[in-house]
Design a protein around this motif. Structure first.
Motif, mmCIF file in Angstrom:
data_model
loop_
_atom_site.group_PDB
_atom_site.id
_atom_site.type_symbol
_atom_site.label_atom_id
_atom_site.label_comp_id
_atom_site.label_asym_id
_atom_site.label_seq_id
_atom_site.Cartn_x
_atom_site.Cartn_y
_atom_site.Cartn_z
ATOM 1 N N LYS A 79 -27.460 5.097 4.310
ATOM 2 C CA LYS A 79 -27.820 6.456 3.950
ATOM 3 C C LYS A 79 -26.933 7.486 4.634
ATOM 4 C CE LYS A 79 -32.659 5.227 3.380
ATOM 5 N NZ LYS A 79 -33.991 5.397 3.929
ATOM 6 N N GLU A 80 -26.317 7.115 5.739
ATOM 7 C CA GLU A 80 -25.480 8.040 6.497
ATOM 8 C C GLU A 80 -24.072 8.076 5.915
ATOM 9 O OE1 GLU A 80 -26.453 9.991 8.948
ATOM 10 O OE2 GLU A 80 -28.463 9.151 9.029
ATOM 11 N N GLU A 81 -23.437 9.207 6.018
ATOM 12 C CA GLU A 81 -22.033 9.284 5.635
ATOM 13 C C GLU A 81 -21.232 8.660 6.772
ATOM 14 O OE1 GLU A 81 -18.587 12.619 4.942
ATOM 15 O OE2 GLU A 81 -20.653 13.163 4.575
ATOM 16 N N ILE A 82 -20.399 7.689 6.435
ATOM 17 C CA ILE A 82 -19.622 6.983 7.433
ATOM 18 C C ILE A 82 -18.278 7.699 7.591
ATOM 19 C CG2 ILE A 82 -18.580 4.773 8.062
ATOM 20 C CD1 ILE A 82 -21.691 4.804 7.872
ATOM 21 N N VAL A 83 -18.008 8.106 8.808
ATOM 22 C CA VAL A 83 -16.752 8.775 9.113
ATOM 23 C C VAL A 83 -16.041 7.944 10.170
ATOM 24 C CG1 VAL A 83 -15.680 10.879 9.985
ATOM 25 C CG2 VAL A 83 -17.778 11.032 8.648
ATOM 26 N N ILE A 84 -14.888 7.429 9.822
ATOM 27 C CA ILE A 84 -14.134 6.647 10.783
ATOM 28 C C ILE A 84 -13.284 7.604 11.602
ATOM 29 C CG2 ILE A 84 -12.339 4.903 11.037
ATOM 30 C CD1 ILE A 84 -13.453 3.547 8.589
ATOM 31 N N ASP A 85 -13.371 7.487 12.903
ATOM 32 C CA ASP A 85 -12.625 8.337 13.818
ATOM 33 C C ASP A 85 -11.136 8.047 13.663
ATOM 34 O OD1 ASP A 85 -11.340 9.469 16.022
ATOM 35 O OD2 ASP A 85 -13.071 9.177 17.324
ATOM 36 N N GLN A 86 -10.406 8.989 13.086
ATOM 37 C CA GLN A 86 -8.985 8.793 12.793
ATOM 38 C C GLN A 86 -8.148 8.620 14.059
ATOM 39 O OE1 GLN A 86 -7.392 8.480 9.655
ATOM 40 N NE2 GLN A 86 -9.520 8.145 9.092
ATOM 41 N N ARG A 87 -8.530 9.266 15.133
ATOM 42 C CA ARG A 87 -7.778 9.132 16.384
ATOM 43 C C ARG A 87 -7.858 7.702 16.901
ATOM 44 N NH1 ARG A 87 -9.461 8.985 21.230
ATOM 45 N NH2 ARG A 87 -11.491 9.861 20.783
ATOM 46 N N GLN A 88 -9.049 7.142 16.914
ATOM 47 C CA GLN A 88 -9.220 5.763 17.365
ATOM 48 C C GLN A 88 -8.524 4.794 16.419
ATOM 49 O OE1 GLN A 88 -13.485 5.439 17.659
ATOM 50 N NE2 GLN A 88 -13.458 5.868 19.849
ATOM 51 N N LEU A 89 -8.597 5.086 15.142
ATOM 52 C CA LEU A 89 -7.946 4.241 14.153
ATOM 53 C C LEU A 89 -6.429 4.267 14.337
ATOM 54 C CD1 LEU A 89 -8.779 2.427 11.829
ATOM 55 C CD2 LEU A 89 -8.610 4.392 10.324
ATOM 56 N N LEU A 90 -5.885 5.447 14.621
ATOM 57 C CA LEU A 90 -4.441 5.562 14.855
ATOM 58 C C LEU A 90 -4.036 4.806 16.119
ATOM 59 C CD1 LEU A 90 -1.759 6.683 13.903
ATOM 60 C CD2 LEU A 90 -2.277 8.804 15.112
ATOM 61 N N GLU A 91 -4.859 4.861 17.154
ATOM 62 C CA GLU A 91 -4.580 4.102 18.383
ATOM 63 C C GLU A 91 -4.566 2.604 18.094
ATOM 64 O OE1 GLU A 91 -7.171 5.115 21.668
ATOM 65 O OE2 GLU A 91 -6.870 7.255 21.286
ATOM 66 N N ALA A 92 -5.520 2.152 17.298
ATOM 67 C CA ALA A 92 -5.560 0.730 16.935
ATOM 68 C C ALA A 92 -4.317 0.355 16.130
ATOM 69 C CB ALA A 92 -6.827 0.423 16.134
ATOM 70 N N PHE A 93 -3.943 1.223 15.190
ATOM 71 C CA PHE A 93 -2.751 0.975 14.378
ATOM 72 C C PHE A 93 -1.509 0.868 15.267
ATOM 73 C CE2 PHE A 93 0.933 2.513 11.968
ATOM 74 C CZ PHE A 93 0.930 1.631 10.899
ATOM 75 N N ARG A 94 -1.392 1.774 16.201
ATOM 76 C CA ARG A 94 -0.226 1.779 17.090
ATOM 77 C C ARG A 94 -0.153 0.524 17.959
ATOM 78 N NH1 ARG A 94 -0.594 8.140 18.584
ATOM 79 N NH2 ARG A 94 0.568 8.887 16.772
ATOM 80 N N SER A 95 -1.301 -0.061 18.265
ATOM 81 C CA SER A 95 -1.281 -1.290 19.058
ATOM 82 C C SER A 95 -0.669 -2.447 18.275
ATOM 83 C CB SER A 95 -2.683 -1.650 19.554
ATOM 84 O OG SER A 95 -3.498 -2.119 18.500
ATOM 85 N N PHE A 96 -0.722 -2.384 16.954
ATOM 86 C CA PHE A 96 -0.079 -3.390 16.113
ATOM 87 C C PHE A 96 1.362 -3.004 15.780
ATOM 88 C CE2 PHE A 96 -4.551 -4.246 15.244
ATOM 89 C CZ PHE A 96 -4.585 -5.616 15.239
ATOM 90 N N ASP A 97 1.621 -1.714 15.639
ATOM 91 C CA ASP A 97 2.956 -1.201 15.291
ATOM 92 C C ASP A 97 3.797 -1.122 16.562
ATOM 93 O OD1 ASP A 97 5.177 0.108 14.266
ATOM 94 O OD2 ASP A 97 4.175 2.050 14.099
ATOM 95 N N ARG A 98 4.253 -2.261 17.012
ATOM 96 C CA ARG A 98 4.950 -2.356 18.301
ATOM 97 C C ARG A 98 6.285 -1.621 18.333
ATOM 98 N NH1 ARG A 98 2.509 -5.375 21.866
ATOM 99 N NH2 ARG A 98 0.828 -6.688 21.179
ATOM 100 N N GLU A 99 6.911 -1.425 17.186
ATOM 101 C CA GLU A 99 8.196 -0.719 17.154
ATOM 102 C C GLU A 99 8.016 0.789 17.006
ATOM 103 O OE1 GLU A 99 10.532 -2.566 14.092
ATOM 104 O OE2 GLU A 99 10.376 -4.534 15.042
ATOM 105 N N GLY A 100 6.794 1.212 16.697
ATOM 106 C CA GLY A 100 6.516 2.634 16.556
ATOM 107 C C GLY A 100 7.149 3.278 15.339
ATOM 108 N N ASN A 101 7.408 2.490 14.299
ATOM 109 C CA ASN A 101 8.054 3.028 13.108
ATOM 110 C C ASN A 101 7.082 3.378 11.982
ATOM 111 O OD1 ASN A 101 7.329 0.506 12.232
ATOM 112 N ND2 ASN A 101 9.416 -0.231 11.889
ATOM 113 N N GLY A 102 5.791 3.251 12.246
ATOM 114 C CA GLY A 102 4.799 3.627 11.243
ATOM 115 C C GLY A 102 4.409 2.503 10.305
ATOM 116 N N PHE A 103 4.844 1.285 10.599
ATOM 117 C CA PHE A 103 4.521 0.144 9.754
ATOM 118 C C PHE A 103 4.233 -1.080 10.615
ATOM 119 C CE2 PHE A 103 7.365 2.812 7.277
ATOM 120 C CZ PHE A 103 6.613 3.011 6.130
ATOM 121 N N ILE A 104 3.408 -1.961 10.086
ATOM 122 C CA ILE A 104 3.116 -3.229 10.754
ATOM 123 C C ILE A 104 3.764 -4.327 9.923
ATOM 124 C CG2 ILE A 104 1.318 -4.837 11.516
ATOM 125 C CD1 ILE A 104 -0.606 -2.386 11.567
ATOM 126 N N THR A 105 4.604 -5.102 10.552
ATOM 127 C CA THR A 105 5.259 -6.225 9.876
ATOM 128 C C THR A 105 4.410 -7.481 10.080
ATOM 129 O OG1 THR A 105 6.523 -6.906 11.816
ATOM 130 C CG2 THR A 105 7.540 -5.240 10.371
#
Length: 162
Positions: A79-105
């Motif tokens: 029933k609640e609107e689910i809002v994913i925290d974009q800052r935390q999501l970006l931090e998680a993404f960056r932990s996978f994007d080891r080269e920092g180029n905006g993509f995960i290989t």
């Protein structure tokens, strides 16, 4: 098939519940529940968490048992609107994007998963990448990462994500 999914979802919820049950007493305090909800990307306000907690704590003892948690998550979170925290999501993404180029290989994903204690077989890596790489360009963009993470959270709670 639906019964198998329900069992899998219940196991996932139990794993999450146990991770945040700091004193292993089979229940969550308000702070433990708040930490759990935020860790899975649910950006609920303090008032919303308080409301959810009070609905789960039916006997008023200040603790939420697993069954009450499951019941509330399958009813109230839908029933609640689910809002994913974009800052935390970006931090998680960056932990996978080891080269920092905006993509995960695929290599970056395999290395990151192994470092987290979840090594992937070649077939698992290919399947995961195929699922996440929606535009078939051989890398996972932040948008694709966000989509797959939102779907993962929704799958835990049995919700539909378009």
């Amino acid at each position: 098939m639906a019964r198998v999914l329900a069992v899998q979802q219940r196991k996932q919820l139990l794993e999450i519940f146990k991770q945040f049950d700091m004193d292993s007493d089979g229940s969550l305090t308000y702070l433990e529940l708040a930490a759990l909800l935020r860790s899975i990307g649910l950006n609920l306000s303090g008032d919303q968490i308080y409301t959810v907690f009070n609905k789960m704590d039916s006997d008023g003892n200040g603790k939420v048992k697993f069954e009450a948690f499951v019941d509330a998550m399958t009813i109230d979170v839908k029933k609640e609107e689910i809002v994913i925290d974009q800052r935390q999501l970006l931090e998680a993404f960056r932990s996978f994007d080891r080269e920092g180029n905006g993509f995960i290989t695929p290599t970056q994903l395999a290395i990151s998963m192994a470092k987290m204690g979840y090594p992937l077989t070649y077939h698992e890596l290919v399947a995961l990448f195929k699922k996440a790489d929606r535009d078939d360009d051989g890398v996972i963009s932040f948008k694709e990462f966000s989509t797959i993470m939102a779907k993962s959270v929704a799958d835990i709670f049995g919700m539909q994500v378009s």
